[in-house]
Scaffold this active site. Structure first.
Site, PDB file in Angstrom:
ATOM      1  N   LEU A 108      -6.036  38.179   5.297  1.00 21.25           N
ATOM      2  CA  LEU A 108      -6.571  37.167   4.284  1.00 21.25           C
ATOM      3  C   LEU A 108      -5.458  35.973   4.179  1.00 21.25           C
ATOM      4  O   LEU A 108      -4.508  35.869   4.540  1.00 21.25           O
ATOM      5  CB  LEU A 108      -6.110  37.856   2.778  1.00 21.25           C
ATOM      6  CG  LEU A 108      -6.845  39.143   2.586  1.00 21.25           C
ATOM      7  CD1 LEU A 108      -6.763  39.479   1.058  1.00 21.25           C
ATOM      8  CD2 LEU A 108      -8.448  38.938   3.051  1.00 21.25           C
ATOM      9  N   GLY A 153      -5.831  42.270   6.380  1.00 21.84           N
ATOM     10  CA  GLY A 153      -7.366  41.970   6.206  1.00 21.84           C
ATOM     11  C   GLY A 153      -8.067  41.845   7.696  1.00 21.84           C
ATOM     12  O   GLY A 153      -9.146  42.087   7.700  1.00 21.84           O
ATOM     13  N   ASN A 177      -0.444  46.285   6.607  1.00 22.81           N
ATOM     14  CA  ASN A 177       0.837  46.050   6.444  1.00 22.81           C
ATOM     15  C   ASN A 177       1.277  45.446   5.128  1.00 22.81           C
ATOM     16  O   ASN A 177       2.361  44.895   4.889  1.00 22.81           O
ATOM     17  CB  ASN A 177       1.517  44.928   7.582  1.00 22.81           C
ATOM     18  CG  ASN A 177       0.810  43.493   7.646  1.00 22.81           C
ATOM     19  OD1 ASN A 177      -0.346  43.476   7.495  1.00 22.81           O
ATOM     20  ND2 ASN A 177       1.399  42.493   7.748  1.00 22.81           N
ATOM     21  N   GLU A 178       0.398  45.884   4.145  1.00 21.29           N
ATOM     22  CA  GLU A 178       0.381  45.003   2.827  1.00 21.29           C
ATOM     23  C   GLU A 178       1.701  45.180   2.095  1.00 21.29           C
ATOM     24  O   GLU A 178       2.287  44.274   1.532  1.00 21.29           O
ATOM     25  CB  GLU A 178      -0.823  45.444   1.698  1.00 21.29           C
ATOM     26  CG  GLU A 178      -1.997  44.778   2.198  1.00 21.29           C
ATOM     27  CD  GLU A 178      -2.897  44.978   3.319  1.00 21.29           C
ATOM     28  OE1 GLU A 178      -2.371  46.119   3.949  1.00 21.29           O
ATOM     29  OE2 GLU A 178      -3.971  44.559   3.617  1.00 21.29           O
TER      30      GLU A 178
HETATM   31  C1  LIG Z   1      -4.582  44.948  -6.551  1.00 16.84           C
HETATM   32  C2  LIG Z   1      -4.363  43.826  -5.651  1.00 16.84           C
HETATM   33  C3  LIG Z   1      -4.117  43.982  -4.074  1.00 16.84           C
HETATM   34  C4  LIG Z   1      -3.851  42.828  -3.340  1.00 16.84           C
HETATM   35  C5  LIG Z   1      -4.430  43.071  -1.862  1.00 16.84           C
HETATM   36  C6  LIG Z   1      -4.370  41.984  -1.105  1.00 16.84           C
HETATM   37  C7  LIG Z   1      -4.653  42.455   0.349  1.00 16.84           C
HETATM   38  C8  LIG Z   1      -3.968  41.483   1.430  1.00 16.84           C
HETATM   39  C9  LIG Z   1      -4.373  41.770   2.672  1.00 16.84           C
HETATM   40  C10 LIG Z   1      -4.057  40.547   3.620  1.00 16.84           C
HETATM   41  O1  LIG Z   1      -4.568  40.559   4.595  1.00 16.84           O
HETATM   42  S1  LIG Z   1      -2.627  39.697   3.262  1.00 16.84           S
HETATM   43  C11 LIG Z   1      -2.416  38.779   4.622  1.00 16.84           C
HETATM   44  C12 LIG Z   1      -1.497  39.596   5.754  1.00 16.84           C
HETATM   45  N1  LIG Z   1      -1.013  39.112   6.847  1.00 16.84           N
HETATM   46  C13 LIG Z   1      -0.206  38.925   7.656  1.00 16.84           C
HETATM   47  O2  LIG Z   1       0.971  39.634   7.146  1.00 16.84           O
HETATM   48  C14 LIG Z   1       0.067  38.193   8.928  1.00 16.84           C
HETATM   49  C15 LIG Z   1       0.896  37.199   8.825  1.00 16.84           C
HETATM   50  N2  LIG Z   1       0.997  36.348   9.985  1.00 16.84           N
HETATM   51  C16 LIG Z   1       1.665  36.787  11.191  1.00 16.84           C
HETATM   52  O3  LIG Z   1       2.113  37.675  11.236  1.00 16.84           O
HETATM   53  C17 LIG Z   1       1.395  35.844  12.250  1.00 16.84           C
HETATM   54  O4  LIG Z   1       1.198  34.549  11.761  1.00 16.84           O
HETATM   55  C18 LIG Z   1       0.764  36.097  13.505  1.00 16.84           C
HETATM   56  C19 LIG Z   1      -0.933  36.453  12.991  1.00 16.84           C
HETATM   57  C20 LIG Z   1       1.156  37.313  13.945  1.00 16.84           C
HETATM   58  C21 LIG Z   1       0.592  35.041  14.633  1.00 16.84           C
HETATM   59  O5  LIG Z   1       1.913  34.793  14.946  1.00 16.84           O
HETATM   60  P1  LIG Z   1       2.025  33.376  15.701  1.00 16.84           P
HETATM   61  O6  LIG Z   1       3.577  33.363  15.828  1.00 16.84           O
HETATM   62  O7  LIG Z   1       1.054  33.074  16.711  1.00 16.84           O
HETATM   63  O8  LIG Z   1       1.682  32.197  14.519  1.00 16.84           O
HETATM   64  P2  LIG Z   1       2.563  31.725  13.234  1.00 16.84           P
HETATM   65  O9  LIG Z   1       3.577  30.606  13.915  1.00 16.84           O
HETATM   66  O10 LIG Z   1       3.157  32.950  12.641  1.00 16.84           O
HETATM   67  O11 LIG Z   1       1.628  31.082  12.265  1.00 16.84           O
HETATM   68  C22 LIG Z   1       0.713  29.942  12.593  1.00 16.84           C
HETATM   69  C23 LIG Z   1       0.546  29.250  11.371  1.00 16.84           C
HETATM   70  O12 LIG Z   1      -0.421  30.138  10.634  1.00 16.84           O
HETATM   71  C24 LIG Z   1       0.162  30.521   9.319  1.00 16.84           C
HETATM   72  N3  LIG Z   1      -0.465  31.574   8.892  1.00 16.84           N
HETATM   73  C25 LIG Z   1      -0.132  32.934   9.347  1.00 16.84           C
HETATM   74  N4  LIG Z   1      -0.627  33.889   8.790  1.00 16.84           N
HETATM   75  C26 LIG Z   1      -1.361  33.469   7.877  1.00 16.84           C
HETATM   76  C27 LIG Z   1      -2.104  33.884   6.742  1.00 16.84           C
HETATM   77  N5  LIG Z   1      -2.341  35.567   6.628  1.00 16.84           N
HETATM   78  N6  LIG Z   1      -2.706  33.200   5.743  1.00 16.84           N
HETATM   79  C28 LIG Z   1      -2.262  31.697   6.080  1.00 16.84           C
HETATM   80  N7  LIG Z   1      -1.633  31.001   6.849  1.00 16.84           N
HETATM   81  C29 LIG Z   1      -1.032  32.029   7.862  1.00 16.84           C
HETATM   82  C30 LIG Z   1       1.714  30.287   9.469  1.00 16.84           C
HETATM   83  O13 LIG Z   1       2.339  30.024   8.273  1.00 16.84           O
HETATM   84  C31 LIG Z   1       1.656  29.063  10.395  1.00 16.84           C
HETATM   85  O14 LIG Z   1       1.561  28.037   9.570  1.00 16.84           O
HETATM   86  P3  LIG Z   1       2.194  26.594   9.890  1.00 16.84           P
HETATM   87  O15 LIG Z   1       3.761  26.953  10.047  1.00 16.84           O
HETATM   88  O16 LIG Z   1       1.584  26.071  11.183  1.00 16.84           O
HETATM   89  O17 LIG Z   1       1.979  25.728   8.818  1.00 16.84           O
END
Ligand SMILES: CCCCCCC/C=C/C(=O)SCCNC(=O)CCNC(=O)[C@H](O)C(C)(C)COP(=O)(O)OP(=O)(O)OC[C@H]1O[C@@H](n2cnc3c(N)ncnc32)[C@H](O)[C@@H]1OP(=O)(O)O
Length: 302
Positions: A108, A153, A177-178
């Site tokens: 997400l 997600g 990994n939520e």
């Molecule tokens: C009843 C209520 C229930 C609530 C339920 C909610 C369920 C939620 C589900 C979800 O999916 S929550 C999202 C979980 N995602 C993560 O934990 C992944 C986070 N990201 C990473 O681990 C890493 O980014 C990666 C995917 C392994 C890639 O690593 P890499 O080193 O290649 O890139 P980064 O430098 O980390 O990221 C680049 C850039 O992108 C931004 N970013 C990363 N992930 C997200 C994301 N999920 N959403 C928005 N933005 C994201 C990161 O901040 C970097 O941004 P900038 O620094 O370039 O601005």
């Protein structure tokens, strides 16, 4: 969980998502001699769809750099393109994959669930539900070609597929990994995982927010096959070729029989699930956790 926030749930976006997006699926169907046939390439800005060389198969590629986070736009385009494929009876199977090097999907989009207002959370969550329902109940054969990191997600999206092929690269990991973000995977995320890897393994994986490297993901049954990175898509296509041998009608009814009870769990209480989400995600403590997690991601580079 307290149900305090009452929000108006906008339906405009997802009942007719194409009404709010400029449909860039030019050339989707062209009349030839009175018969509609699929043309070479279609899709939209963030979701590319190309017919594969095998008849009846398409490759859907997510292109939402840098990390294929599931923004409202990406979710909407995904649903539109899936619906088009479902309606075009020439297609029977789809490979889902990513155009972002080393990342299938980061899950997400955290910027959609952090620092916004309740109406936005409701609209976004409805789009997440819609993505899950459409993929999970799709009549098409879906194979995920997981060519990179696949957390939360992103993992959920791959779990809706009928088969998962993952790149055998220990740098990549997959899982829900939520809890590591201080949030809780909803019951339908949990159900999808339980249906894939069983109750005990899910209980442990969900509580600990485990992200499995490919070998462990294969062992636990989260993915079905590991292959070298450059063979992920070709393997997914050859898996589809095997599945294509099964008569569609019998396979579709069987899939529906296996999955409908799980989907009904959400269908019966979609609005309640949205209210739950909005009230949970709007809490100050949850917003603080998400902000800290985003800040940590952003700091990684600095
Ligand atoms: C009843 C209520 C229930 C609530 C339920 C909610 C369920 C939620 C589900 C979800 O999916 S929550 C999202 C979980 N995602 C993560 O934990 C992944 C986070 N990201 C990473 O681990 C890493 O980014 C990666 C995917 C392994 C890639 O690593 P890499 O080193 O290649 O890139 P980064 O430098 O980390 O990221 C680049 C850039 O992108 C931004 N970013 C990363 N992930 C997200 C994301 N999920 N959403 C928005 N933005 C994201 C990161 O901040 C970097 O941004 P900038 O620094 O370039 O601005």
């Amino acid at each position: 969980m307290a149900l305090t926030a009452v929000v108006r749930i906008p339906t405009r976006a997802l009942l007719r998502p194409w009404a709010r997006l400029r449909d860039s699926a030019l050339g989707w169907m062209e009349p030839v001699g009175g018969v509609e046939v699929s043309t070479q390439r279609f899709g939209s800005q963030r979701v590319l769809v190309e017919p594969a060389s095998a008849a009846g198969v398409a490759v859907m590629t997510f292109k939402n750099p840098p990390v294929n986070s599931l923004s409202l736009e990406l979710l909407t385009e995904l649903v539109i393109n899936l619906e088009k494929l479902e309606n075009d009876k020439t297609f029977r199977g789809v490979v889902l994959t990513s155009d972002c090097p080393g990342i299938f999907s980061a899950g997400l989009d955290l910027t959609e669930i952090c620092g916004r207002n309740p109406a936005h959370y409701a609209e976004y969550w409805k789009a997440v539900q819609e993505m899950w329902l459409r993929l999970y109940l799709s009549n098409l054969m879906l194979v995920a070609a997981i060519n990179g990191a696949c957390p939360a997600g992103g993992c959920l999206m791959s779990l809706t597929c009928d088969y998962r092929v993952m790149a055998d690269n220990p740098k990549y990991a997959i899982g829900l990994n939520e809890t590591l973000l201080g949030i809780v995977a909803p019951f339908w995320f949990k159900d999808t995982l339980v249906n894939t890897i069983g109750h005990r393994a899910s209980e442990r994986a969900l509580q600990l927010g485990l992200l499995f490297p490919p070998t462990e993901a294969l062992q636990v049954g989260m993915v079905d096959r590991l292959v070298p990175e450059d063979q992920v898509q070709s393997t997914a296509l050859s898996v589809l070729a095997q599945w294509m041998a099964i008569p569609d009608h019998a396979r579709q009814l069987t899939k529906n029989m296996m999955r409908k009870p799980t989907a009904d769990g959400l269908l019966k209480k979609r609005d309640e699930d949205i209210q739950n989400f909005v009230s949970f995600i709007s809490r100050d403590s949850i917003q603080k956790s998400l902000q800290m997690y985003l800040a940590k991601l952003r700091q990684k580079k600095g």
